[in-house]
Design an enzyme around this catalytic site. Structure first.
Site, PDB file in Angstrom:
ATOM      1  N   ASP A  67     -37.083 -27.836   2.877  1.00  0.00           N
ATOM      2  CA  ASP A  67     -37.274 -26.788   1.888  1.00  0.00           C
ATOM      3  C   ASP A  67     -37.083 -27.300   0.461  1.00  0.00           C
ATOM      4  O   ASP A  67     -36.633 -28.430   0.235  1.00  0.00           O
ATOM      5  CB  ASP A  67     -36.301 -25.628   2.149  1.00  0.00           C
ATOM      6  CG  ASP A  67     -34.902 -26.094   2.560  1.00  0.00           C
ATOM      7  OD1 ASP A  67     -34.453 -27.140   2.057  1.00  0.00           O
ATOM      8  OD2 ASP A  67     -34.271 -25.426   3.389  1.00  0.00           O
ATOM      9  N   HIS A 137     -28.952 -18.783   9.186  1.00  0.00           N
ATOM     10  CA  HIS A 137     -30.255 -19.289   8.749  1.00  0.00           C
ATOM     11  C   HIS A 137     -30.365 -20.794   8.984  1.00  0.00           C
ATOM     12  O   HIS A 137     -29.378 -21.513   8.968  1.00  0.00           O
ATOM     13  CB  HIS A 137     -30.555 -18.923   7.289  1.00  0.00           C
ATOM     14  CG  HIS A 137     -29.810 -19.698   6.257  1.00  0.00           C
ATOM     15  ND1 HIS A 137     -28.865 -19.125   5.429  1.00  0.00           N
ATOM     16  CD2 HIS A 137     -29.882 -21.002   5.871  1.00  0.00           C
ATOM     17  CE1 HIS A 137     -28.391 -20.036   4.602  1.00  0.00           C
ATOM     18  NE2 HIS A 137     -28.993 -21.187   4.859  1.00  0.00           N
TER      19      HIS A 137
END
Length: 241
Positions: A67, A137
């Site tokens: 990410d 997450h």
């Protein structure tokens, strides 16, 4: 699932780094899926040590990071591009063109997500390194009623922004969006290496690995992977024994 509990973070770092260096030595053109945050720093340090000891070369390796924040340039000291250069890329012999992160500054985020997915589909990771967020997450795939399989732009939950605020001058500087690999992309890796440290992660790691599989705990989907390796320190693993 293969679970290993370590007495110290140092032992965990050495073990994890050796998994990477062993893979690279067996497959010099290996594809590595990499992560950021505080969890992998010691692992990268051990990998750099192995490189300087001439135990491994990264010349043929390709990497893909999970990410990147939206709106941070690669030279911003809180961007993940900066983090990776600081902790790994600039300290080993990997060619710059073989180290990939999503472009958080892309003018067309949707096109950038498709571009990144195309590369991931062409060469899935041999091993994907993951940390675990307090809310379950992985990457920036946040708890939700449904999850996106491919790379996408996600609005970060406030609890995630608060957890990351320690790296910024204030929470107001923490970006509100990020580009992240989707869970589908993560699950395509041949091996997934989940690393969790600290007593504050003990309950969520137990829930993720032994609780029901649900998009409200994105990491619980890792239970479906045929080759999941979990490395935890004693504090994070206290409910797993």
């Amino acid at each position: 699932m293969e679970l290993k509990i370590f007495e110290t973070s140092e032992q965990l770092d050495v073990y994890a780094a050796e998994l990477f260096t062993k893979l690279i030595n067996e497959k010099p053109n290996a594809v590595l899926g990499l992560a950021t945050g505080s969890t992998p720093i010691g692992i990268y340090e051990k990998m750099v040590e192995s490189y300087h000891q001439k135990k491994v070369s990264f010349k043929g390796v390709t990497t893909y990071n999970l990410d990147e924040y939206v709106g941070l340039t690669p030279d911003n000291d809180q961007s993940y591009a900066y983090y990776m250069n600081k902790h790994l890329f600039s300290r080993v012999d990997i060619p710059s063109g073989q180290a990939h992160l999503p472009n958080g500054m892309a003018e067309d985020p949707e096109a950038e997500c498709k571009r990144y997915d195309a590369m991931l589909n062409e060469r899935p990771a041999d091993i994907q390194l993951l940390g675990l967020g307090h809310n379950g997450h992985i990457g920036f795939n946040e708890p939700d009623d449904k999850l996106t399989a491919g790379t996408h732009v996600v609005k970060l939950k406030e609890e995630t922004r608060e957890a990351n605020a320690r790296f910024f001058a204030s929470i107001d500087e923490v970006p509100r969006e990020a580009v992240t690999m989707g869970v589908g992309s993560i699950l395509k890796a041949n091996t997934i290496l989940l690393v969790v440290r600290g007593s504050d992660k003990a309950r969520i790691v137990k829930e993720a690995l032994t609780g029901p599989i649900t998009t409200q705990v994105p990491a619980s989907l890792l239970q479906t992977h045929p080759r999941l390796i979990v490395l935890v320190d004693r504090e994070a693993g206290r409910f797993l024994e």
